[in-house]
Design a protein around this motif. Structure first.
Motif, PDB file in Angstrom:
ATOM      1  N   MET A  28      35.344  43.030  36.014  1.00  0.00           N
ATOM      2  CA  MET A  28      36.596  42.283  35.955  1.00  0.00           C
ATOM      3  C   MET A  28      37.237  42.145  37.332  1.00  0.00           C
ATOM      4  SD  MET A  28      38.943  40.592  34.649  1.00  0.00           S
ATOM      5  CE  MET A  28      39.600  40.550  33.039  1.00  0.00           C
ATOM      6  N   ARG A  29      36.976  43.078  38.236  1.00  0.00           N
ATOM      7  CA  ARG A  29      37.641  43.018  39.540  1.00  0.00           C
ATOM      8  C   ARG A  29      36.824  42.223  40.555  1.00  0.00           C
ATOM      9  NH1 ARG A  29      41.008  48.489  40.225  1.00  0.00           N
ATOM     10  NH2 ARG A  29      41.912  48.405  38.196  1.00  0.00           N
ATOM     11  N   ASP A  30      35.994  41.317  40.074  1.00  0.00           N
ATOM     12  CA  ASP A  30      35.281  40.398  40.933  1.00  0.00           C
ATOM     13  C   ASP A  30      36.324  39.531  41.633  1.00  0.00           C
ATOM     14  OD1 ASP A  30      33.789  38.392  42.075  1.00  0.00           O
ATOM     15  OD2 ASP A  30      32.682  37.887  40.251  1.00  0.00           O
ATOM     16  N   ILE A  31      36.147  39.315  42.934  1.00  0.00           N
ATOM     17  CA  ILE A  31      37.142  38.585  43.714  1.00  0.00           C
ATOM     18  C   ILE A  31      37.371  37.188  43.143  1.00  0.00           C
ATOM     19  CG2 ILE A  31      37.606  37.551  45.977  1.00  0.00           C
ATOM     20  CD1 ILE A  31      36.269  40.014  47.206  1.00  0.00           C
ATOM     21  N   GLN A  32      36.319  36.530  42.707  1.00  0.00           N
ATOM     22  CA  GLN A  32      36.473  35.188  42.142  1.00  0.00           C
ATOM     23  C   GLN A  32      37.314  35.233  40.868  1.00  0.00           C
ATOM     24  OE1 GLN A  32      32.777  33.199  41.440  1.00  0.00           O
ATOM     25  NE2 GLN A  32      33.739  31.223  41.075  1.00  0.00           N
ATOM     26  N   ASP A  33      37.049  36.235  40.008  1.00  0.00           N
ATOM     27  CA  ASP A  33      37.852  36.379  38.790  1.00  0.00           C
ATOM     28  C   ASP A  33      39.317  36.635  39.127  1.00  0.00           C
ATOM     29  OD1 ASP A  33      35.674  36.030  37.150  1.00  0.00           O
ATOM     30  OD2 ASP A  33      35.396  38.174  36.725  1.00  0.00           O
ATOM     31  N   ILE A  34      39.562  37.515  40.087  1.00  0.00           N
ATOM     32  CA  ILE A  34      40.933  37.847  40.475  1.00  0.00           C
ATOM     33  C   ILE A  34      41.628  36.616  41.044  1.00  0.00           C
ATOM     34  CG2 ILE A  34      42.359  39.244  42.030  1.00  0.00           C
ATOM     35  CD1 ILE A  34      41.187  40.791  39.646  1.00  0.00           C
ATOM     36  N   ASP A  35      40.925  35.833  41.873  1.00  0.00           N
ATOM     37  CA  ASP A  35      41.517  34.608  42.414  1.00  0.00           C
ATOM     38  C   ASP A  35      41.879  33.639  41.292  1.00  0.00           C
ATOM     39  OD1 ASP A  35      41.327  35.506  45.012  1.00  0.00           O
ATOM     40  OD2 ASP A  35      39.482  34.408  45.452  1.00  0.00           O
ATOM     41  N   GLU A  36      40.989  33.510  40.329  1.00  0.00           N
ATOM     42  CA  GLU A  36      41.224  32.615  39.185  1.00  0.00           C
ATOM     43  C   GLU A  36      42.422  33.103  38.362  1.00  0.00           C
ATOM     44  OE1 GLU A  36      38.962  31.898  35.000  1.00  0.00           O
ATOM     45  OE2 GLU A  36      37.701  31.771  36.793  1.00  0.00           O
ATOM     46  N   ILE A  37      42.449  34.404  38.120  1.00  0.00           N
ATOM     47  CA  ILE A  37      43.567  34.980  37.359  1.00  0.00           C
ATOM     48  C   ILE A  37      44.874  34.781  38.113  1.00  0.00           C
ATOM     49  CG2 ILE A  37      44.575  37.142  36.517  1.00  0.00           C
ATOM     50  CD1 ILE A  37      41.667  38.094  36.008  1.00  0.00           C
ATOM     51  N   GLY A  38      44.838  35.027  39.431  1.00  0.00           N
ATOM     52  CA  GLY A  38      46.035  34.857  40.256  1.00  0.00           C
ATOM     53  C   GLY A  38      46.552  33.431  40.217  1.00  0.00           C
ATOM     54  N   GLN A  91      48.228  36.124  32.954  1.00  0.00           N
ATOM     55  CA  GLN A  91      49.078  37.295  33.167  1.00  0.00           C
ATOM     56  C   GLN A  91      48.539  38.491  32.384  1.00  0.00           C
ATOM     57  OE1 GLN A  91      52.894  35.642  32.049  1.00  0.00           O
ATOM     58  NE2 GLN A  91      53.376  35.085  34.171  1.00  0.00           N
ATOM     59  N   HIS A  92      48.105  38.229  31.161  1.00  0.00           N
ATOM     60  CA  HIS A  92      47.539  39.309  30.344  1.00  0.00           C
ATOM     61  C   HIS A  92      46.247  39.844  30.974  1.00  0.00           C
ATOM     62  CE1 HIS A  92      46.757  41.707  26.798  1.00  0.00           C
ATOM     63  NE2 HIS A  92      45.530  41.207  26.770  1.00  0.00           N
ATOM     64  N   ARG A  93      45.418  38.953  31.488  1.00  0.00           N
ATOM     65  CA  ARG A  93      44.165  39.382  32.126  1.00  0.00           C
ATOM     66  C   ARG A  93      44.446  40.210  33.376  1.00  0.00           C
ATOM     67  NH1 ARG A  93      40.525  34.440  33.176  1.00  0.00           N
ATOM     68  NH2 ARG A  93      39.117  36.037  33.954  1.00  0.00           N
ATOM     69  N   LEU A  94      45.445  39.807  34.152  1.00  0.00           N
ATOM     70  CA  LEU A  94      45.815  40.576  35.344  1.00  0.00           C
ATOM     71  C   LEU A  94      46.308  41.961  34.941  1.00  0.00           C
ATOM     72  CD1 LEU A  94      46.243  40.340  38.512  1.00  0.00           C
ATOM     73  CD2 LEU A  94      48.637  40.011  37.928  1.00  0.00           C
ATOM     74  N   TYR A  95      47.157  41.990  33.932  1.00  0.00           N
ATOM     75  CA  TYR A  95      47.668  43.260  33.420  1.00  0.00           C
ATOM     76  C   TYR A  95      46.510  44.149  32.963  1.00  0.00           C
ATOM     77  CZ  TYR A  95      50.029  46.593  30.395  1.00  0.00           C
ATOM     78  OH  TYR A  95      50.457  47.754  29.805  1.00  0.00           O
ATOM     79  N   GLU A  96      45.602  43.593  32.177  1.00  0.00           N
ATOM     80  CA  GLU A  96      44.455  44.359  31.663  1.00  0.00           C
ATOM     81  C   GLU A  96      43.568  44.881  32.791  1.00  0.00           C
ATOM     82  OE1 GLU A  96      43.546  45.338  28.479  1.00  0.00           O
ATOM     83  OE2 GLU A  96      45.577  44.685  27.975  1.00  0.00           O
ATOM     84  N   ALA A  97      43.421  44.087  33.838  1.00  0.00           N
ATOM     85  CA  ALA A  97      42.554  44.481  34.954  1.00  0.00           C
ATOM     86  C   ALA A  97      43.100  45.692  35.712  1.00  0.00           C
ATOM     87  CB  ALA A  97      42.384  43.302  35.916  1.00  0.00           C
ATOM     88  N   PHE A  98      44.424  45.810  35.779  1.00  0.00           N
ATOM     89  CA  PHE A  98      45.016  46.844  36.625  1.00  0.00           C
ATOM     90  C   PHE A  98      45.854  47.882  35.894  1.00  0.00           C
ATOM     91  CE2 PHE A  98      44.353  43.220  39.514  1.00  0.00           C
ATOM     92  CZ  PHE A  98      43.536  43.842  40.450  1.00  0.00           C
ATOM     93  N   ALA A  99      46.128  47.696  34.619  1.00  0.00           N
ATOM     94  CA  ALA A  99      47.049  48.581  33.897  1.00  0.00           C
ATOM     95  C   ALA A  99      46.603  50.041  33.919  1.00  0.00           C
ATOM     96  CB  ALA A  99      47.241  48.096  32.464  1.00  0.00           C
ATOM     97  N   SER A 147      44.194  43.564  49.767  1.00  0.00           N
ATOM     98  CA  SER A 147      43.678  43.200  48.446  1.00  0.00           C
ATOM     99  C   SER A 147      44.835  43.102  47.453  1.00  0.00           C
ATOM    100  CB  SER A 147      42.669  44.248  47.958  1.00  0.00           C
ATOM    101  OG  SER A 147      43.325  45.455  47.629  1.00  0.00           O
ATOM    102  N   LEU A 148      44.615  42.348  46.406  1.00  0.00           N
ATOM    103  CA  LEU A 148      45.629  42.222  45.355  1.00  0.00           C
ATOM    104  C   LEU A 148      45.933  43.595  44.766  1.00  0.00           C
ATOM    105  CD1 LEU A 148      47.441  40.430  43.629  1.00  0.00           C
ATOM    106  CD2 LEU A 148      45.500  40.080  42.083  1.00  0.00           C
ATOM    107  N   GLU A 149      44.903  44.409  44.597  1.00  0.00           N
ATOM    108  CA  GLU A 149      45.112  45.746  44.046  1.00  0.00           C
ATOM    109  C   GLU A 149      46.015  46.584  44.947  1.00  0.00           C
ATOM    110  OE1 GLU A 149      42.679  49.484  42.103  1.00  0.00           O
ATOM    111  OE2 GLU A 149      41.559  47.961  43.185  1.00  0.00           O
TER     112      GLU A 149
END
Length: 172
Positions: A1-11, A22-30, A70-72
């Motif tokens: 899930m923390r693939d840079i392309q996925d994170i860019d898309e989610i962002g 927003q839910h995907r971002l939350y799930e990735a880092f919660a 990084s976003l994280e």
């Protein structure tokens, strides 16, 4: 899930206020952010409250993210600030330690220096739960997050000597 392309898309989706993104971002880092928040609190409920407040800030400030880190890392900084805000708003009264007291801090001892390297993470977290709140916060910021004493003193509006003493006491 923390693939840079996925994170860019989610962002990108989050910037458009897309709830699924927003839910995907939350799930990735919660999970990791809850762990971070728990190090600053005494209860899971309080940590969850801080984490939720942190994510509210993340979503509000996402447009200001400049990708200098990084976003994280950016989210981590927001969570730390949310935890410190909660700490400051909940503290009743912190006393500064006088300079005389700071010179009476326990002397450094080689056996104390190597204790942390011999303890497992679970043991360290259990010991941290037993620390007074001030010491736990300062220990987290210095030993785990890597902030220098000067920055910690500014964040907590404390004297740098006070921060050093609280860290020494936490270490012991």
């Amino acid at each position: 899930m923390r693939d840079i392309q996925d994170i860019d898309e989610i962002g990108s989706g989050c910037l458009q206020n897309d709830r699924k993104s927003q839910h995907r971002l939350y799930e990735a880092f919660a999970s990791s952010m809850l762990g971070l928040c728990m190090r600053y609190t005494r209860s899971k409920q309080e940590a969850e409250d801080i984490m939720i407040e942190g994510f509210v800030h993340v979503f509000k400030k996402l447009r200001t993210f400049r990708q200098e880190c990084s976003l994280e890392s950016w989210i981590r900084t927001i969570m730390i600030n949310a935890a410190l805000d909660a700490y400051r708003s909940n503290k009743k009264h912190l006393l500064d330690i006088s300079i005389e007291e700071s010179t009476t801090a326990a002397p450094s001892n080689a056996s104390h220096e190597n204790i942390v390297t011999r303890l497992e993470v679970k043991q360290i977290l259990e010991l941290m739960d037993e620390m007074p709140e001030d010491q736990r916060i300062i220990f987290n910021l210095f030993a785990i997050e890597g902030y220098p004493f000067k920055d910690i003193a500014q964040m907590l509006d404390r004297n740098e000597n006070t921060v050093r003493v609280y860290f020494q006491r936490a270490r012991l």
